[in-house]
Design an enzyme around this catalytic site. Structure first.
Site, PDB file in Angstrom:
ATOM      1  N   ASP A  10      27.780  12.133 -13.583  1.00 16.32           N
ATOM      2  CA  ASP A  10      28.024  13.597 -13.445  1.00 16.32           C
ATOM      3  C   ASP A  10      26.647  14.311 -13.604  1.00 16.32           C
ATOM      4  OD1 ASP A  10      28.419  16.281 -13.533  1.00 16.32           O
ATOM      5  OD2 ASP A  10      30.179  16.191 -14.850  1.00 16.32           O
ATOM      6  N   GLY A  32      32.489  21.169  -5.267  1.00 13.02           N
ATOM      7  CA  GLY A  32      31.714  20.267  -5.222  1.00 13.02           C
ATOM      8  C   GLY A  32      30.643  20.253  -6.352  1.00 13.02           C
ATOM      9  N   ASP A  34      28.310  21.959  -6.573  1.00 11.91           N
ATOM     10  CA  ASP A  34      27.943  23.517  -6.775  1.00 11.91           C
ATOM     11  C   ASP A  34      28.833  24.073  -8.047  1.00 11.91           C
ATOM     12  OD1 ASP A  34      26.648  25.972  -6.677  1.00 11.91           O
ATOM     13  OD2 ASP A  34      27.525  26.412  -4.524  1.00 11.91           O
ATOM     14  N   SER A 117      24.318  17.566   0.834  1.00 15.35           N
ATOM     15  CA  SER A 117      25.085  17.574   2.012  1.00 15.35           C
ATOM     16  C   SER A 117      26.068  16.626   2.448  1.00 15.35           C
ATOM     17  CB  SER A 117      24.007  17.202   3.367  1.00 15.35           C
ATOM     18  OG  SER A 117      23.414  18.741   3.617  1.00 15.35           O
ATOM     19  N   GLY A 119      28.896  15.765   0.755  1.00 12.85           N
ATOM     20  CA  GLY A 119      30.398  16.310   0.457  1.00 12.85           C
ATOM     21  C   GLY A 119      30.843  17.018   1.532  1.00 12.85           C
ATOM     22  N   VAL A 120      30.809  18.451   1.142  1.00  7.85           N
ATOM     23  CA  VAL A 120      31.730  19.354   2.224  1.00  7.85           C
ATOM     24  C   VAL A 120      31.132  19.412   3.542  1.00  7.85           C
ATOM     25  CG1 VAL A 120      32.294  21.828   2.345  1.00  7.85           C
ATOM     26  CG2 VAL A 120      32.549  20.703   0.315  1.00  7.85           C
ATOM     27  N   TYR A 121      29.671  19.123   3.482  1.00  5.21           N
ATOM     28  CA  TYR A 121      28.855  19.352   4.685  1.00  5.21           C
ATOM     29  C   TYR A 121      28.726  18.277   5.586  1.00  5.21           C
ATOM     30  CZ  TYR A 121      27.034  24.144   3.190  1.00  5.21           C
ATOM     31  OH  TYR A 121      27.042  25.517   3.044  1.00  5.21           O
TER      32      TYR A 121
END
Ligand code: AR6
Length: 167
Positions: A10, A32, A34, A117, A119-121
Site C-alpha cells: 500500500d 483507487g 487517489d 492509469s 485501475g479506473v483508467y
C-alpha cells in the site's frame, strides 16, 4: 547510482520522501489509490489541492504529505485508455518524466509510484509497465535520486513489474 525496484504493498504506508498519486484532473480526490492517499493524508491535502487549479493529463503537481509518512505527494493525471492509438503511451511517459523532474527539483531522494492509469483508467498493465520502466530508466541516466520504487497493489501487477525490470 539510483536503485529501481518493485514491491507489493500500500503506497500510503511507505516511508519515502514522496509518493505519486494517480489523480483526476480536478485534483480533488476520487477512488483507487487517489482515495487511499486522501484518506491517509487527511483534509489538509484536499485543501491544498483546491488551490492548484487542477492538472492536465500528462502533467504533475506537488503538495505536502500531511499525515502520510511521505513528506510530499506528486499528483499526476494519467491517460484514460482508448485502445492505444490516442497518444496514451506518450501521455503516460510524460506522467513519469514530469513526476521525476519535480522530485528532483524539490531535492526529494526517494520516490514511489503506483501503476498510473492501470485501475479506473483501464491501461493494460503489461503495456503500462513497459512505458514506466523505459521512461524511468532514461531519466535515471542523469539523476540525483537515490531510489525509485514501483508499488504493486496485487500479485498480477508485481509479476508485470518483475518481468519489466528483468527485460
Ligand atoms: N497503493 C498502491 N497502489 C494502489 C493502491 C494503494 N493504496 N490503491 C490502488 N492501487 P487507480 P487510475 C493501484 O484506479 O487508473 C481515481 O478515482 C490499483 O490497483 O487508482 O490512474 C482518480 O481520482 C491500480 O493498479 O488510478 C481518477 O479519477 C493503480 O493503483 C482515476 O481513478 C491505479 O489505479 C485514475 O485512474
Amino acid at each position: 547510482m539510483t536503485r529501481l525496484s518493485a514491491v507489493k504493498g500500500d503506497i500510503t504506508k511507505l516511508e519515502v520522501d514522496v509518493i505519486v498519486n494517480a489523480a483526476a484532473p480536478d485534483l480533488l480526490g476520487g477512488g483507487g489509490v487517489d482515495g487511499a492517499i486522501h484518506r491517509a493524508a487527511g483534509p489538509g491535502l484536499v485543501a491544498q489541492c483546491r488551490t492548484l487549479g487542477g492538472c492536465d493529463t500528462g502533467d504533475a503537481k506537488i503538495t505536502g504529505g500531511y499525515r502520510l509518512p511521505a513528506k510530499a505527494v506528486i499528483h499526476t493525471v494519467g491517460p484514460i485508455w482508448h485502445g492505444g492509438d490516442h497518444g496514451e503511451a506518450d501521455l503516460l511517459a510524460s506522467c513519469y518524466r514530469k513526476s521525476l523532474a519535480l522530485a528532483q527539483q524539490y531535492d526529494l531522494k526517494t520516490i514511489a509510484f503506483p501503476a498510473i492509469s492501470c485501475g479506473v483508467y483501464g491501461y493494460p498493465i503489461g503495456e503500462a509497465v513497459d512505458v514506466a520502466v523505459t521512461t524511468i530508466r532514461e531519466h535515471l541516466e542523469d539523476s540525483t535520486l537515490d531510489e525509485v520504487i514501483l508499488v504493486a497493489f496485487n500479485d498480477e501487477i508485481l509479476s508485470a513489474y518483475e518481468r519489466g525490470l528483468a527485460g
